[in-house]
Design a protein around this motif. Sequence first.
Motif, PDB file in Angstrom:
ATOM      1  N   GLU A 169     -11.549   6.772  30.990  1.00 19.84           N
ATOM      2  CA  GLU A 169     -10.877   7.470  32.094  1.00 19.84           C
ATOM      3  C   GLU A 169     -11.152   6.777  33.421  1.00 19.84           C
ATOM      4  OE1 GLU A 169     -10.526  11.950  34.063  1.00 19.84           O
ATOM      5  OE2 GLU A 169     -11.512  11.689  32.119  1.00 19.84           O
ATOM      6  N   LEU A 170     -12.370   6.276  33.592  1.00 16.19           N
ATOM      7  CA  LEU A 170     -12.684   5.540  34.819  1.00 16.19           C
ATOM      8  C   LEU A 170     -11.882   4.249  34.917  1.00 16.19           C
ATOM      9  CD1 LEU A 170     -16.548   5.899  35.283  1.00 16.19           C
ATOM     10  CD2 LEU A 170     -14.729   6.927  36.634  1.00 16.19           C
ATOM     11  N   ARG A 171     -11.715   3.579  33.792  1.00 16.63           N
ATOM     12  CA  ARG A 171     -10.904   2.355  33.788  1.00 16.63           C
ATOM     13  C   ARG A 171      -9.490   2.654  34.263  1.00 16.63           C
ATOM     14  NH1 ARG A 171     -12.797   0.943  28.415  1.00 16.63           N
ATOM     15  NH2 ARG A 171     -14.501  -0.572  28.492  1.00 16.63           N
ATOM     16  N   ARG A 172      -8.915   3.737  33.757  1.00 20.51           N
ATOM     17  CA  ARG A 172      -7.549   4.091  34.137  1.00 20.51           C
ATOM     18  C   ARG A 172      -7.439   4.434  35.623  1.00 20.51           C
ATOM     19  NH1 ARG A 172      -7.734   7.022  29.192  1.00 20.51           N
ATOM     20  NH2 ARG A 172      -7.889   9.003  30.335  1.00 20.51           N
ATOM     21  N   SER A 173      -8.550   4.883  36.219  1.00 22.96           N
ATOM     22  CA  SER A 173      -8.530   5.236  37.635  1.00 22.96           C
ATOM     23  C   SER A 173      -8.579   4.010  38.533  1.00 22.96           C
ATOM     24  CB  SER A 173      -9.711   6.158  37.973  1.00 22.96           C
ATOM     25  OG  SER A 173     -10.928   5.413  38.055  1.00 22.96           O
ATOM     26  N   GLY A 174      -8.857   2.857  37.943  1.00 20.77           N
ATOM     27  CA  GLY A 174      -8.965   1.634  38.735  1.00 20.77           C
ATOM     28  C   GLY A 174     -10.291   1.472  39.446  1.00 20.77           C
ATOM     29  N   ALA A 175     -11.322   2.190  39.017  1.00 23.44           N
ATOM     30  CA  ALA A 175     -12.630   2.134  39.677  1.00 23.44           C
ATOM     31  C   ALA A 175     -13.175   0.712  39.685  1.00 23.44           C
ATOM     32  CB  ALA A 175     -13.608   3.071  38.980  1.00 23.44           C
ATOM     33  N   GLU A 176     -13.726   0.322  40.824  1.00 23.70           N
ATOM     34  CA  GLU A 176     -14.312  -1.010  40.988  1.00 23.70           C
ATOM     35  C   GLU A 176     -15.813  -1.009  40.717  1.00 23.70           C
ATOM     36  OE1 GLU A 176     -13.030  -2.621  44.853  1.00 23.70           O
ATOM     37  OE2 GLU A 176     -11.516  -1.025  44.787  1.00 23.70           O
ATOM     38  N   ALA A 177     -16.411   0.160  40.681  1.00 23.88           N
ATOM     39  CA  ALA A 177     -17.836   0.318  40.389  1.00 23.88           C
ATOM     40  C   ALA A 177     -18.042   1.732  39.876  1.00 23.88           C
ATOM     41  CB  ALA A 177     -18.687   0.072  41.628  1.00 23.88           C
ATOM     42  N   VAL A 178     -19.125   1.925  39.112  1.00 22.77           N
ATOM     43  CA  VAL A 178     -19.398   3.244  38.556  1.00 22.77           C
ATOM     44  C   VAL A 178     -20.870   3.588  38.770  1.00 22.77           C
ATOM     45  CG1 VAL A 178     -19.781   2.265  36.239  1.00 22.77           C
ATOM     46  CG2 VAL A 178     -19.330   4.712  36.499  1.00 22.77           C
ATOM     47  N   VAL A 179     -21.128   4.850  39.092  1.00 21.35           N
ATOM     48  CA  VAL A 179     -22.491   5.356  39.221  1.00 21.35           C
ATOM     49  C   VAL A 179     -22.655   6.549  38.282  1.00 21.35           C
ATOM     50  CG1 VAL A 179     -24.134   6.529  40.751  1.00 21.35           C
ATOM     51  CG2 VAL A 179     -22.812   4.576  41.598  1.00 21.35           C
ATOM     52  N   TRP A 180     -23.708   6.495  37.479  1.00 24.43           N
ATOM     53  CA  TRP A 180     -24.110   7.654  36.671  1.00 24.43           C
ATOM     54  C   TRP A 180     -24.756   8.634  37.647  1.00 24.43           C
ATOM     55  CZ3 TRP A 180     -24.159  11.378  33.550  1.00 24.43           C
ATOM     56  CH2 TRP A 180     -25.286  11.936  32.940  1.00 24.43           C
ATOM     57  N   ALA A 181     -23.989   9.663  38.010  1.00 25.51           N
ATOM     58  CA  ALA A 181     -24.378  10.571  39.087  1.00 25.51           C
ATOM     59  C   ALA A 181     -25.281  11.676  38.561  1.00 25.51           C
ATOM     60  CB  ALA A 181     -23.134  11.145  39.759  1.00 25.51           C
ATOM     61  N   CYS A 182     -26.447  11.262  38.135  1.00 22.79           N
ATOM     62  CA  CYS A 182     -27.438  12.200  37.621  1.00 22.79           C
ATOM     63  C   CYS A 182     -28.805  11.575  37.855  1.00 22.79           C
ATOM     64  CB  CYS A 182     -27.209  12.464  36.140  1.00 22.79           C
ATOM     65  SG  CYS A 182     -28.371  13.666  35.434  1.00 22.79           S
ATOM     66  N   THR A 183     -29.624  12.207  38.659  1.00 18.44           N
ATOM     67  CA  THR A 183     -30.940  11.649  38.946  1.00 18.44           C
ATOM     68  C   THR A 183     -31.869  11.820  37.749  1.00 18.44           C
ATOM     69  OG1 THR A 183     -30.558  12.712  41.107  1.00 18.44           O
ATOM     70  CG2 THR A 183     -32.532  11.374  40.875  1.00 18.44           C
ATOM     71  N   SER A 184     -32.045  13.048  37.320  1.00 20.38           N
ATOM     72  CA  SER A 184     -33.011  13.316  36.253  1.00 20.38           C
ATOM     73  C   SER A 184     -32.607  12.681  34.928  1.00 20.38           C
ATOM     74  CB  SER A 184     -33.209  14.819  36.069  1.00 20.38           C
ATOM     75  OG  SER A 184     -31.970  15.471  35.829  1.00 20.38           O
TER      76      SER A 184
END
Length: 243
Positions: A62-77
């Motif tokens: 899904e992120l690929r389809r959005s055209g994202a140039e970078a990805v962050v796993w938005a979870c600290t713990s």
Amino acid sequence: MTALGFLYPGHSAEDDYPRMEQLLGSDVRLTVVHTDIGEDAHRVDALHEMGSAERLEAGVEELRRSGAEAVVWACTSGSFVRGWQGAHDQVRGLARAAGIPASSTSFAFAHAVQEIGAHRVAVGATYPDDVAALFAAFLKEAGVEVTAVTASGIVTAAEVGTWEYDRVLALARAVDGPDAEAVLLPDTALHTASHLADLERELGKPVLTANQVSVWEALRLTDRRVHAPQLGALFTREPVVQA
């Protein structure tokens, strides 16, 4: 247009992201893809499973389809519980699966502390004691001195997501002290995007929060800098040049 992607576990404070997108301006797009949280528990075994490669990779297409140039796993713990090396392995695997630069909120905190030139920080955690201690240990691996840790003992992200400003401020005040150059609030389930300027005004120092640093980290991965004073000192300062 800079397109940034975030893998966000479950549903708690994801509405921070459209707020931040608005504050960043019209040429930054933030896409949030929800991952399967599994068991909602700030418990080490559950957090390991929450951040497993299988759960993260399920959101990659899904992120690929959005055209994202970078990805962050938005979870600290869901990252620091793996330790310094395990968290590195996690984001390397995510980068391979996504085919774009990747990071996590835990590394975002380490990089953001360096960005604002802080060396000593206080940690106001929503987590139980053992999980909060693991975050402090992760920061020490990054060369950051932790002056104090407050653990609130909250077990679920769902409960954290109900916290309003007064409770967030109380947590920050409880852990702050004269030795801390910044206060860190490490939980992406915590709503903070609307409160950063007020928190920093009350404490008189930089405040770094999980969703805030996650967005800053994604921008960093794409070599973007955005001036956004309402998102705190992290988005207003010039980068510190290390001697």
